[in-house]
Structure formats: structure tokens, C-alpha cells
Scaffold this motif. Structure first.
Motif, mmCIF file in Angstrom:
data_model
loop_
_atom_site.group_PDB
_atom_site.id
_atom_site.type_symbol
_atom_site.label_atom_id
_atom_site.label_comp_id
_atom_site.label_asym_id
_atom_site.label_seq_id
_atom_site.Cartn_x
_atom_site.Cartn_y
_atom_site.Cartn_z
ATOM 1 N N SER A 1 -8.139 -4.914 1.176
ATOM 2 C CA SER A 1 -8.983 -5.988 1.713
ATOM 3 C C SER A 1 -10.236 -5.490 2.405
ATOM 4 N N GLY A 2 -10.276 -4.192 2.738
ATOM 5 C CA GLY A 2 -11.372 -3.690 3.551
ATOM 6 C C GLY A 2 -11.035 -3.691 5.027
ATOM 7 N N GLY A 3 -9.766 -4.034 5.343
ATOM 8 C CA GLY A 3 -9.320 -4.045 6.732
ATOM 9 C C GLY A 3 -8.426 -2.865 7.061
ATOM 10 N N ILE A 4 -8.113 -2.729 8.330
ATOM 11 C CA ILE A 4 -7.372 -1.573 8.814
ATOM 12 C C ILE A 4 -5.939 -1.525 8.285
ATOM 13 N N ASP A 5 -5.268 -2.668 8.201
ATOM 14 C CA ASP A 5 -3.865 -2.672 7.792
ATOM 15 C C ASP A 5 -3.679 -2.201 6.355
ATOM 16 N N SER A 6 -4.496 -2.716 5.445
ATOM 17 C CA SER A 6 -4.363 -2.289 4.049
ATOM 18 C C SER A 6 -4.847 -0.853 3.869
ATOM 19 N N ALA A 7 -5.822 -0.439 4.680
ATOM 20 C CA ALA A 7 -6.308 0.942 4.596
ATOM 21 C C ALA A 7 -5.218 1.919 5.020
ATOM 22 N N VAL A 8 -4.563 1.650 6.135
ATOM 23 C CA VAL A 8 -3.501 2.530 6.619
ATOM 24 C C VAL A 8 -2.313 2.516 5.662
ATOM 25 N N THR A 9 -1.915 1.329 5.215
ATOM 26 C CA THR A 9 -0.767 1.228 4.305
ATOM 27 C C THR A 9 -1.009 1.993 3.012
ATOM 28 N N SER A 10 -2.184 1.843 2.433
ATOM 29 C CA SER A 10 -2.485 2.535 1.174
ATOM 30 C C SER A 10 -2.539 4.040 1.365
ATOM 31 N N ALA A 11 -3.053 4.496 2.510
ATOM 32 C CA ALA A 11 -3.106 5.932 2.787
ATOM 33 C C ALA A 11 -1.703 6.501 2.955
ATOM 34 N N LEU A 12 -0.828 5.761 3.605
ATOM 35 C CA LEU A 12 0.550 6.206 3.773
ATOM 36 C C LEU A 12 1.263 6.280 2.427
ATOM 37 N N CYS A 13 1.051 5.282 1.592
ATOM 38 C CA CYS A 13 1.651 5.304 0.253
ATOM 39 C C CYS A 13 1.115 6.484 -0.556
ATOM 40 N N ALA A 14 -0.172 6.738 -0.453
ATOM 41 C CA ALA A 14 -0.780 7.846 -1.191
ATOM 42 C C ALA A 14 -0.170 9.183 -0.775
ATOM 43 N N LYS A 15 0.150 9.313 0.506
ATOM 44 C CA LYS A 15 0.684 10.570 1.014
ATOM 45 C C LYS A 15 2.088 10.873 0.480
ATOM 46 N N THR A 16 2.751 9.897 -0.139
ATOM 47 C CA THR A 16 4.074 10.155 -0.712
ATOM 48 C C THR A 16 3.981 11.030 -1.962
ATOM 49 N N GLY A 17 2.805 11.065 -2.580
ATOM 50 C CA GLY A 17 2.655 11.779 -3.843
ATOM 51 C C GLY A 17 3.044 10.940 -5.041
ATOM 52 N N LEU A 18 3.628 9.760 -4.800
ATOM 53 C CA LEU A 18 3.985 8.860 -5.889
ATOM 54 C C LEU A 18 2.760 8.042 -6.302
ATOM 55 N N ARG A 19 2.802 7.509 -7.495
ATOM 56 C CA ARG A 19 1.674 6.727 -7.992
ATOM 57 C C ARG A 19 1.369 5.576 -7.037
ATOM 58 N N THR A 20 0.105 5.447 -6.729
ATOM 59 C CA THR A 20 -0.335 4.421 -5.782
ATOM 60 C C THR A 20 -1.529 3.681 -6.383
ATOM 61 N N LEU A 21 -1.303 2.405 -6.684
ATOM 62 C CA LEU A 21 -2.344 1.583 -7.304
ATOM 63 C C LEU A 21 -2.958 0.660 -6.262
ATOM 64 N N CYS A 22 -4.246 0.820 -6.028
ATOM 65 C CA CYS A 22 -4.992 -0.017 -5.087
ATOM 66 C C CYS A 22 -5.734 -1.097 -5.868
ATOM 67 N N VAL A 23 -5.507 -2.353 -5.495
ATOM 68 C CA VAL A 23 -6.095 -3.464 -6.236
ATOM 69 C C VAL A 23 -6.994 -4.300 -5.333
#
Length: 263
Positions: free
Chosen positions: A31-53
Motif C-alpha cells: 500500500s505504501g504504508g508502514i505495515d505492508s512495508a514491514v510485513t513484506s520485508a519480514l516475509c522476504a527475509k524467510t528466503g521463500l518466494r514473496t510476491l508483492c502486489v
């Protein structure tokens, strides 16, 4: 808060959950907000596929640009991050054309705002189903368990909630630790569902810092009569929102049929 340890705990939890569920990764609405930014970064750090839409619906350009910049930041740091943009503006407009449009109804703006969130939820689950991804929620503790500031079966329709045990201030702390951009960290929180510049504070009538204060005082058993002035006003706002949105935060009520009526 032991920020680094909290981050590692969430990342491990995400990875373990996805692996146990035999899922390939995560999908997050940006969304461009802090919550989705932090959540997506945490998911990315898992090393698993992370799709940002990105799913704009008459979205403010500042929100769109912050979201795009954040996705670029993630892709520059994590090889497992991919992205898509699905402009749902025409879908939203088509929806308004095929349902009775009651522009005189005082609830029309809120109903359409919630429709935007539900269109986005359906879009995320479409891609989640295609790729065996889990839909990662972006709600924090104040929103999800304090004032219920989310859309039922919209942004509240998720598979798991990585940051729902974090107060908004703690989400910002993690955001700084993860090097989320200042543009996002300094932006006024907004759900972006009304097509204008109104912030979350404009809608709720209190800031997240104030709501955190009220949530903690409520947990301690305090009530509005214990305060005066702005503190009393904030506490009453919190309690009113909390009571009105219990239907979101409590399990769906089930009508239990008496045993003798089923035999």
C-alpha cells in the motif's frame, strides 16, 4: 523491545508455518504504508518466494510511488521477491455500475471503501491459489485487537498475521531496523480506501500513540471516569470503537442447535 530477536522470531515463525503447510511462499498487498512495508520485508527475509502486489483503485500518487519504491528496495536486497501490479480501478467502477447506487444513503462511502478492500482480498487469493502462497496480513495489534480498524473479509481476510502482536510503535521500530524508507516511516498512516487524503487519525479521532495508551489502560481495568480532558476523550473513542467492532475481532457466532431438537 529486543528488536533483532523479535524480527528473527517472526521470520522463523513465518518460515516454519509455510513449510509445515507445504506452501511455496507469501503474497502481500503493498500500500505504501508502514505495515505492508514491514510485513513484506519480514516475509522476504524467510528466503521463500514473496510476491508483492500493488492494487491501486483511484490511489493517490504519493501512495503508489512509496509502494513502488519499497518494492524496488526489496528486489534489490532479496532475490526471492517478485511483484505485480493489478489496477483494479476499472473493476471497481464496473462494480458500481452493476449494483444499485444509493448516493443518498449515508453509508454509501464506507460501503464502497470496504468494497475496495474486498476486491483486493479476492485478487490476492487469486494469485495465492495459482502459486500456493499464503496471504500475509498486515494488521497490527491496535488495529486487529484494539479498535478493529480494518475491513471484514477485506484486509482482514488473510491466512496468517505476522505483526498482529505488535503495537504500531513497535512496527515503526522494526521498520527502522529493517531500513524501511523515511518516506514510508514519516507518512501519515492511511487506509487509502476513500480516494482522498484522510488519514487513519482523521477517521478514528485519535493517533496510534493515543490508542496504544488507551488499549493498555483498558487492559489494566481503567475506565473513562478515571480521566479527564483529552485522555477521557481518547479513552472513550477507544472503548466505542472496540465495542462497535467486536463482530470483527470475535469468532463468527454459531447457532448451536439443542441436542433434543436434532433427535
Amino acid at each position: 523491545m529486543q528488536t533483532e530477536k523479535v524480527v528473527n522470531h517472526i521470520v522463523d515463525w513465518l518460515k516454519e508455518y509455510a513449510t509445515a503447510a507445504n506452501m511455496n511462499g507469501f503474497i502481500i498487498g503493498i500500500s505504501g504504508g508502514i505495515d505492508s512495508a514491514v510485513t513484506s520485508a519480514l516475509c522476504a527475509k524467510t528466503g521463500l518466494r514473496t510476491l508483492c502486489v500493488e492494487m491501486p483503485i483511484h490511489q493517490a500518487l504519493t501512495q503508489v510511488s512509496r509502494g513502488k519504491d519499497h518494492i524496488t528496495f526489496l528486489k534489490n536486497h532479496f532475490a526471492n521477491v517478485t511483484n505485480l501490479e493489478v489496477d483494479l480501478t476499472s473493476v471497481f467502477e464496473q462494480f458500481k455500475e452493476v449494483v444499485p447506487f444509493e448516493d443518498e444513503n449515508p453509508n454509501i462511502d464506507l460501503s464502497l471503501a470496504n468494497t475496495r478492500a474486498r476486491l483486493r482480498m479476492s485478487t490476492l487469493y487469486y494469485f495465492a491459489g495459482l502459486h500456493k502462497y499464503l496471504v500475509a496480513g498486515t494488521g497490527n495489534k491496535v488495529e486487529d485487537f484494539g479498535v478493529g480498524f480494518y475491513t471484514k473479509y477485506g484486509d482482514g481476510g488473510v491466512d496468517l498475521s505476522p505483526i498482529a502482536d505488535l503495537m504500531k510503535s513497535e512496527v515503526y521500530e522494526i521498520g527502522r531496523y529493517l531500513n524501511i524508507s523515511d518516506d514510508i516511516l514519516n507518512a501519515a498512516p492511511t487506509d487509502g480506501l476513500f480516494g482522498d487524503s484522510r488519514s487513519d487519525e482523521d477517521q478514528i479521532g485519535a493517533s496510534y500513540d493515543e490508542l496504544e495508551w488507551a488499549m493498555e489502560r483498558d487492559r489494566l481495568g481503567m475506565n473513562a471516569e478515571d480521566y479527564s480532558g483529552r485522555e477521557k476523550e481518547v479513552f472513550e473513542i477507544y472503548k466505542s470503537r472496540n465495542k462497535a467492532n467486536k463482530h470483527k475481532m470475535d469468532p463468527i457466532p454459531v447457532c448451536n442447535i439443542p441436542f433434543n431438537l436434532k433427535n
